[in-house]
Design a protein around this motif. Structure first.
Motif, PDB file in Angstrom:
ATOM      1  N   SER A  29     -50.580-135.736  50.311  1.00 21.35           N
ATOM      2  CA  SER A  29     -50.151-135.293  48.979  1.00 21.35           C
ATOM      3  C   SER A  29     -50.996-135.969  47.908  1.00 21.35           C
ATOM      4  CB  SER A  29     -48.674-135.632  48.752  1.00 21.35           C
ATOM      5  OG  SER A  29     -47.841-134.991  49.702  1.00 21.35           O
ATOM      6  N   ALA A  40     -45.022-134.059  42.594  1.00 22.00           N
ATOM      7  CA  ALA A  40     -44.107-132.976  42.951  1.00 22.00           C
ATOM      8  C   ALA A  40     -43.512-133.177  44.347  1.00 22.00           C
ATOM      9  CB  ALA A  40     -44.834-131.633  42.880  1.00 22.00           C
ATOM     10  N   ASN A  41     -44.370-133.503  45.317  1.00 25.25           N
ATOM     11  CA  ASN A  41     -43.881-133.727  46.678  1.00 25.25           C
ATOM     12  C   ASN A  41     -42.975-134.949  46.760  1.00 25.25           C
ATOM     13  OD1 ASN A  41     -45.202-131.499  47.649  1.00 25.25           O
ATOM     14  ND2 ASN A  41     -46.731-132.608  48.840  1.00 25.25           N
ATOM     15  N   ALA A  83     -40.965-136.023  44.409  1.00 25.62           N
ATOM     16  CA  ALA A  83     -39.655-135.616  43.892  1.00 25.62           C
ATOM     17  C   ALA A  83     -38.905-134.786  44.934  1.00 25.62           C
ATOM     18  CB  ALA A  83     -39.834-134.820  42.601  1.00 25.62           C
ATOM     19  N   LEU A  84     -39.597-133.869  45.599  1.00 27.63           N
ATOM     20  CA  LEU A  84     -38.961-133.008  46.592  1.00 27.63           C
ATOM     21  C   LEU A  84     -38.507-133.790  47.826  1.00 27.63           C
ATOM     22  CD1 LEU A  84     -41.306-129.895  46.393  1.00 27.63           C
ATOM     23  CD2 LEU A  84     -38.897-129.969  45.728  1.00 27.63           C
ATOM     24  N   LEU A 127     -34.091-131.264  40.341  1.00 30.69           N
ATOM     25  CA  LEU A 127     -35.449-131.699  40.011  1.00 30.69           C
ATOM     26  C   LEU A 127     -35.521-132.336  38.623  1.00 30.69           C
ATOM     27  CD1 LEU A 127     -37.691-128.796  41.367  1.00 30.69           C
ATOM     28  CD2 LEU A 127     -37.791-131.204  42.075  1.00 30.69           C
ATOM     29  N   VAL A 131     -45.162-130.953  36.587  1.00 32.22           N
ATOM     30  CA  VAL A 131     -44.571-131.451  37.831  1.00 32.22           C
ATOM     31  C   VAL A 131     -43.397-130.561  38.245  1.00 32.22           C
ATOM     32  CG1 VAL A 131     -43.414-133.395  38.956  1.00 32.22           C
ATOM     33  CG2 VAL A 131     -45.280-133.823  37.339  1.00 32.22           C
ATOM     34  N   THR A 169     -44.689-127.140  39.589  1.00 34.43           N
ATOM     35  CA  THR A 169     -45.313-127.295  40.910  1.00 34.43           C
ATOM     36  C   THR A 169     -44.258-127.523  41.987  1.00 34.43           C
ATOM     37  OG1 THR A 169     -47.295-128.248  39.889  1.00 34.43           O
ATOM     38  CG2 THR A 169     -46.990-128.625  42.246  1.00 34.43           C
ATOM     39  N   ALA A 170     -43.280-128.365  41.702  1.00 36.07           N
ATOM     40  CA  ALA A 170     -42.234-128.662  42.680  1.00 36.07           C
ATOM     41  C   ALA A 170     -41.412-127.420  43.026  1.00 36.07           C
ATOM     42  CB  ALA A 170     -41.321-129.770  42.143  1.00 36.07           C
ATOM     43  N   GLN A 171     -41.144-126.577  42.037  1.00 40.32           N
ATOM     44  CA  GLN A 171     -40.347-125.374  42.294  1.00 40.32           C
ATOM     45  C   GLN A 171     -41.060-124.393  43.228  1.00 40.32           C
ATOM     46  OE1 GLN A 171     -38.045-123.607  38.929  1.00 40.32           O
ATOM     47  NE2 GLN A 171     -38.847-125.332  37.746  1.00 40.32           N
ATOM     48  N   TYR A 173     -42.542-125.169  45.911  1.00 45.85           N
ATOM     49  CA  TYR A 173     -42.302-125.591  47.291  1.00 45.85           C
ATOM     50  C   TYR A 173     -40.825-125.846  47.589  1.00 45.85           C
ATOM     51  CZ  TYR A 173     -47.286-126.227  46.693  1.00 45.85           C
ATOM     52  OH  TYR A 173     -48.610-126.013  46.411  1.00 45.85           O
ATOM     53  N   LEU A 174     -39.961-125.628  46.606  1.00 48.73           N
ATOM     54  CA  LEU A 174     -38.526-125.876  46.777  1.00 48.73           C
ATOM     55  C   LEU A 174     -37.886-125.085  47.929  1.00 48.73           C
ATOM     56  CD1 LEU A 174     -35.961-127.289  45.763  1.00 48.73           C
ATOM     57  CD2 LEU A 174     -35.713-125.464  44.062  1.00 48.73           C
TER      58      LEU A 174
END
Length: 431
Positions: A253, A263-264, A266-267, A331, A340, A343-345, A347-348
């Motif tokens: 990452s 982002a990763n 946070a996920l 998030l 951020v 980007t995170a959404q 891969y959610l």
């Protein structure tokens, strides 16, 4: 049976949920700074401590299962030796880490990918937090032993206290004193000092009689120590596989860029939240399966497994609903940075399906630890780890960061499937 499971699981769930809460607070404190590099630094520093602390988590896991079996046999001498040998190894390991700290951080940051700014901040974080190592590792041993004694209340009290002190300290150092990564690291050090002192007080309150069994000669007894280390070595290799997978995940990452790393990171809190919740039932499995294995009660082992899987499947569905409906809002707890968040959404969805792909692996882990089936546990983890890397390297060029999340889901699913296949080979069924 449900009553026995919940009596152990609920305190462990409350205990475990404070752990990802702490990670969420650290992410929040760093995510609301003026740059994503602070989130990345805590994530990268946390990866190094995964090496350090997860690497010694085998002491807790092997000890809880063996102590539970000693409890089932009602052997006070065995119970005492499990605790004292575990503490001897924990303190020795912690002191060794303090002596080797510069080498550990240098080697780790050379292996891990990431920008120089993130690495420099991660090193600052490490050099503060490492001073808690002897106490943090010892606390793993003490909590594992309490669980083996069928006592889930004391670990709950200790963990909630540690994480409450950690959160309050981190807020004070970051928000009041204006510290950054060093603030959240110093909060961890103070919290572990308080937690260790509390664990000693609780031990003396209920288990003072165990001190009469203390013998330094017996602790170093070759046969007993080798028996303990034999189980521990298999669980160490199993734990090492998890460390490798999660370290690789965070390192790749970071290599993709600070934005993907943030982002990763946070996920991953979604995964940790679910895992720590399910681990409450895994810990219940360790205690109950260990006790029934020690007393050679095969009927109760099978009954325990059946009820545990029913609870695991139920909460997997609950978490799918929570993440599916509220993932976007969860998030927002970690960051207010639009790039951020966006980007995170992307891969959610991988996190929404993870509870169903992963729940069985947590339940099986507890069952295998309780039965001290360390070799089978190691072998299933090795197979799942191979699947993780095969999938990632075969898919990374075509789907990019999605390949990491696909591989992670299949890693969790593979663990559960392989353990299901080897279940009947557990030692309890050969007695």
């Amino acid at each position: 049976m449900n009553k026995d499971i919940l009596k152990l699981a609920i305190p462990n769930i409350l205990t475990n949920l404070t752990v990802p809460l702490l990670g969420m607070v650290d992410m929040h404190l760093m995510g609301y700074q003026d740059s994503s590099v602070f989130m990345g630094a805590v994530a990268l520093g946390g990866v190094i401590f995964n090496f350090v602390y997860w690497g010694f988590a085998f002491l807790r896991m092997s000890l809880s299962g063996m102590a539970a079996q000693a409890f089932g046999r009602d052997s006070k001498k065995e119970m005492a030796m499990m605790l004292f040998r575990g503490l001897f190894l924990a303190m020795s390991a912690g002191l060794l880490l303090l002596l080797l700290q510069k080498g550990v951080v240098s080697l780790s940051l050379n292996i891990l990918e990431g920008s120089q700014e993130v690495k420099a901040l991660a090193a600052d974080y490490f050099y503060v937090r490492i001073w808690a190592a002897p106490l943090a590792i010892s606390l793993m041993v003490i909590n594992g032993w309490f669980l083996g004694m069928q006592n889930a209340i004391y670990p709950m009290i200790i963990s909630i206290t540690i994480n409450a002190v950690n959160i309050l300290s981190s807020f004070f150092f970051v928000k009041i004193l204006g510290m950054k990564v060093e603030g959240v690291a110093l909060g961890s050090v103070i919290a572990n000092i308080v937690g260790f002192a509390l664990s000693i007080a609780l031990f003396l309150k209920k288990y003072r009689y165990i001190l009469s069994e203390f013998s330094f000669k017996d602790i170093l007894d070759k046969t007993g120590l080798l028996s303990f280390l034999n189980v521990s070595s298999d669980i160490f290799l199993r734990t090492l596989c998890i460390i490798v997978v999660f370290t690789f995940f965070t390192s790749k990452s970071a290599g993709t860029g600070d934005l993907i790393l943030a982002a990763n990171s946070a996920l991953l809190q979604f995964l940790f939240l679910f895992s720590y919740f399910l681990d409450g039932f895994a810990y219940a499995a360790e205690a109950l399966v260990g006790k029934f294995t020690g007393s050679r009660n095969i009927k109760e082992v099978k009954r325990t497994v059946k009820y545990l899987f029913a609870w695991g499947a139920f909460f997997a569905l609950v978490f799918i609903g929570i993440y599916g409906i509220g993932g976007k809002y969860i998030l927002m707890l970690f960051t207010n940075q639009p790039d951020v968040m966006n980007t995170a959404q992307t891969y959610l969805p991988w996190l929404i399906i993870l509870p169903i792909t992963g729940f069985s692996s947590f339940i099986w882990d507890g069952i295998y630890i309780g039965a001290t089936a360390s070799r089978l546990m190691r072998n299933t983890m090795l197979l799942a780890t191979v699947i993780f890397f095969l999938l990632f390297y075969s898919m990374k060029e075509s789907i990019g960061n999605h390949a990491l999340w696909l591989a992670m889901n299949c890693f969790m699913l593979g663990r559960g499937l392989f353990q299901s296949v080897f279940y009947k080979k557990l030692g309890i069924f050969k007695q």
